[in-house]
Scaffold this motif. Structure first.
Motif, PDB file in Angstrom:
ATOM      1  N   PHE A 244       0.875  -1.193   0.064  1.00  0.00           N
ATOM      2  CA  PHE A 244      -0.132  -0.110  -0.063  1.00  0.00           C
ATOM      3  C   PHE A 244       0.866   1.012  -0.019  1.00  0.00           C
ATOM      4  CE2 PHE A 244      -4.598  -1.265   1.518  1.00  0.00           C
ATOM      5  CZ  PHE A 244      -4.700  -2.163   0.658  1.00  0.00           C
ATOM      6  N   GLY A 245       2.147   0.960  -0.075  1.00  0.00           N
ATOM      7  CA  GLY A 245       2.940   2.304  -0.036  1.00  0.00           C
ATOM      8  C   GLY A 245       3.123   2.947   1.346  1.00  0.00           C
ATOM      9  N   ASN A 246       2.888   2.258   2.392  1.00  0.00           N
ATOM     10  CA  ASN A 246       2.753   2.964   3.740  1.00  0.00           C
ATOM     11  C   ASN A 246       4.075   3.438   4.242  1.00  0.00           C
ATOM     12  OD1 ASN A 246       0.156   2.330   3.958  1.00  0.00           O
ATOM     13  ND2 ASN A 246       0.271   0.784   5.651  1.00  0.00           N
ATOM     14  N   SER A 247       5.206   2.950   3.796  1.00  0.00           N
ATOM     15  CA  SER A 247       6.463   3.511   4.020  1.00  0.00           C
ATOM     16  C   SER A 247       6.407   5.013   3.502  1.00  0.00           C
ATOM     17  CB  SER A 247       7.562   2.605   3.589  1.00  0.00           C
ATOM     18  OG  SER A 247       7.769   2.629   2.046  1.00  0.00           O
ATOM     19  N   VAL A 248       6.066   5.164   2.180  1.00  0.00           N
ATOM     20  CA  VAL A 248       6.143   6.478   1.662  1.00  0.00           C
ATOM     21  C   VAL A 248       5.357   7.296   2.231  1.00  0.00           C
ATOM     22  CG1 VAL A 248       5.733   7.867  -0.560  1.00  0.00           C
ATOM     23  CG2 VAL A 248       6.696   5.313  -0.747  1.00  0.00           C
TER      24      VAL A 248
END
Length: 234
Positions: A96-100
């Motif tokens: 989900f791109g949570n690190s971004v």
């Protein structure tokens, strides 16, 4: 309900994440306040980077199917794809791109998600604030820091500042995000509140986790704290 969209009246970046920007005053039950700003970080380029993580998560699955397609039919042809798919599901929040999102939010507020009452979260309005291809790529209208303070719920994001006094919250419940999260991702917090004229609906979803167990744990903790805010005596 206050709604500021005049670029000339926008507060400085250093103030946009200060809950006082949301207009809390000394009255016993101040009205909810929403302040809108043009997004500065959560824009098209960021959305593309976030979605790239989803394709990255699918890569091992595609490779696994390519490998078993050249192997003799047997148990391995079932086990390899199954194990790879299970591992991909475990890291679904990473896809989900949570690190971004976490890096983006902490550029705005370095302490976001580092205390028990603070969460890195997405905000979605019902009906949606965003439309078109952007709404298709990302189901968040904004991302930011959700803080459960004494007597109020504050969201300080890249484009939206939202302050909801507990006295104006009518209902809080969990809502599964469905197929987008394969019914496994941590549920969202659906909040119904009154702005003095009509009932409004918003959803908050956690965006700090990288694995499914952490996603569900953080989501339930966030829901519990919001419910405790509403059910608090006085």
């Amino acid at each position: 309900m206050k709604n500021s969209q005049d670029n000339g009246n926008l507060p400085g970046r250093e103030n946009r994440l200060d809950p006082t920007v949301c207009g809390v005053n000394a009255t016993p039950h101040p009205p909810p306040v929403m302040v809108f700003h043009p997004p500065s970080l959560f824009r098209s380029g960021t959305l593309l980077r976030i979605n790239a993580y989803g394709f990255l998560l699918l890569t091992p699955v595609l490779v696994a199917f390519l490998v078993v397609s050249v192997l003799p039919f047997g148990k391995v042809t079932f086990l390899v794809p199954a194990l790879v798919m299970a591992a991909s599901l475990y890291f679904l929040p990473f896809g989900f791109g949570n690190s971004v999102v976490t890096r983006l939010v902490r550029r705005l507020q370095p302490q976001a998600g580092r205390t028990a009452n603070s969460f890195i979260a997405q905000l979605a309005f019902d009906p949606r604030l965003r439309h078109g291809w952007r709404a298709l790529l990302e189901d968040a209208d904004d991302v930011g820091c959700l803080t459960v303070n004494e007597g109020e719920l504050v969201f300080a994001g890249d484009a939206v500042c939202l302050n909801i006094p507990a006295a104006h919250i009518r209902e809080v419940h969990c809502q599964n995000i469905g197929w987008r999260g394969l019914f496994l991702y941590g549920p969202r917090v659906h909040v119904t509140f009154s702005d003095g004229h009509q009932w409004r609906h918003v959803q908050f979803g956690e965006r700090s986790s990288l694995v499914l167990p952490a996603s569900r744990r953080v989501a339930h903790e966030m829901t519990s704290r919001v419910r405790a805010l509403v059910n608090r005596p006085g």
